[in-house]
Motif scaffolding. Sequence first.
Motif, PDB file in Angstrom:
ATOM      1  N   SER A 142       0.908  -0.981   0.114  1.00 33.43           N
ATOM      2  CA  SER A 142       0.021   0.035   0.039  1.00 33.43           C
ATOM      3  C   SER A 142       0.940   1.288   0.078  1.00 33.43           C
ATOM      4  CB  SER A 142      -1.093  -0.167   1.333  1.00 33.43           C
ATOM      5  OG  SER A 142      -0.101   0.211   2.358  1.00 33.43           O
ATOM      6  N   ASN A 172      -0.740  -1.776 -10.409  1.00 35.66           N
ATOM      7  CA  ASN A 172      -0.326  -1.014  -9.500  1.00 35.66           C
ATOM      8  C   ASN A 172       0.346   0.383 -10.214  1.00 35.66           C
ATOM      9  OD1 ASN A 172      -0.500  -2.521  -7.021  1.00 35.66           O
ATOM     10  ND2 ASN A 172       0.455  -4.092  -8.034  1.00 35.66           N
ATOM     11  N   LYS A 176      -0.784   5.349  -8.049  1.00 31.00           N
ATOM     12  CA  LYS A 176      -1.025   4.869  -6.533  1.00 31.00           C
ATOM     13  C   LYS A 176      -0.163   5.725  -5.565  1.00 31.00           C
ATOM     14  CE  LYS A 176      -0.768   0.603  -4.320  1.00 31.00           C
ATOM     15  NZ  LYS A 176      -0.598  -0.931  -4.540  1.00 31.00           N
TER      16      LYS A 176
END
Length: 335
Positions: A142, A172, A176
Motif C-alpha cells: 500500500s 499498481n 497509486k
Amino acid sequence: MHAFIRDLPKAELHLHIEGTLEPELMFELARRNNIDLPYKSVLEVKEAYNFEDLQSFLDIYYQGSQVLQKEVDFYDLTWAYLQKAASQNVRHTEIFFDPQSHTDRGIAFETAYQGIYQALQDGKSKLGISSQLILSFLRHLSAEEALATLEQALPYKDSIVAVGLDSAEQGNPPSKFKEVFDRAQAEGFLTVAHAGEEGPPEYIWEAINLLEVSRIDHGVRSMEDPELLQYLAEKQIPLTVCPLSNVKLKVFDSMAKHNLKKLLNSGICATVNSDDPSYFGGYIAENYQAAQEALDLSQQELYQLAKNSFQATFLSPESQQKLIAELDNYCQVLS
C-alpha cells in the motif's frame, strides 16, 4: 568485441542489490544464519530460475532475500556486486534497495542500510567506483506502507539520492503513489520509477506527469506510443533498459526482437543495465554483449549507450563530464 565491451567505461543505473544474490552466497548466508532453504544445491537453485513472467521471478526473489539477516550480510552482498562491477569497468553505479522486503520480516531499516552503505563507501576507496543509493518502494504494497518506509529513511536522506518504485507493475500504477512521491520530493529526494515493462505506456506518462521522475526504469513499451516516444526524445528522459531481464521475463520473445537499438536510433537516452543479474544470467557486460550480438550494435552505438549512462546519472555535470572524457579517451585509444 568482448574485450571492448568489458573494458568500456560505463555506469549502471538499474541494479537491485538484492538481485545480485548469487546461489553460492545464498547458501553461505543460509548456513551462517541457520536458515533452511527449499533447495538442496546451487544447481537446484539455478534450475528454479526459469520464469514465466515478472511475478514468478518475484516469488523466488523475495524468498532468496530471507537469508539477509545481519548488517554483515548486506555488506557481503553489496561488496560481491562491486567486485564484479569493477571487473567490468563500471565507473559509477546507482543501486536500488528494497527496505520493505526486509522490514516486513523484522529486519531493521538501519541494518540493511548500514551494510549496503558501508560497502559502497569501501567500493569508492578500494575499487574506485562511485555510487549513489536509491530507496525503492514495493508497489504491490500500500501507499501507506510506502509512506511509513519513507519516514524510516529520513534520518539517512543525505546519503539516499532518490526514491523509486518497483515490484509487480500490473494493477499498481504510479498514480497509486503520488502522495508518497510528493512527500519524498518535499524532503529533497529525486524520483525514478519502473514503468512500461509489463505495464502499458500510460504508466510511463503517469510516472512523468504525476511522480515527476528524472528517468524511467525499463520503459521499453514506450515504442507503442509515438507521442510518448517523441516526448522522451525531446526531453531526454533516460530509460534504464535491462535486455537480459526483458527476455528472461518474456517481455520480448528473444534478444533479436528487443527494441533497444530502435530506441537508441529514435534519439532516446537509452542505457544498458543488468537489473537482477544473479537471476537473469548476466551482469552489465553480459547485457551489452548479448544486445550487441543479437542487434548488431556497432562500436559507435555501444559508445553512445555508455555515454548515455553517464549523462543519465545523478552526478554533478562536472563529474559526468569527467567520466565521459574517460570514455572518449578509451575509444580514441582503440580507434
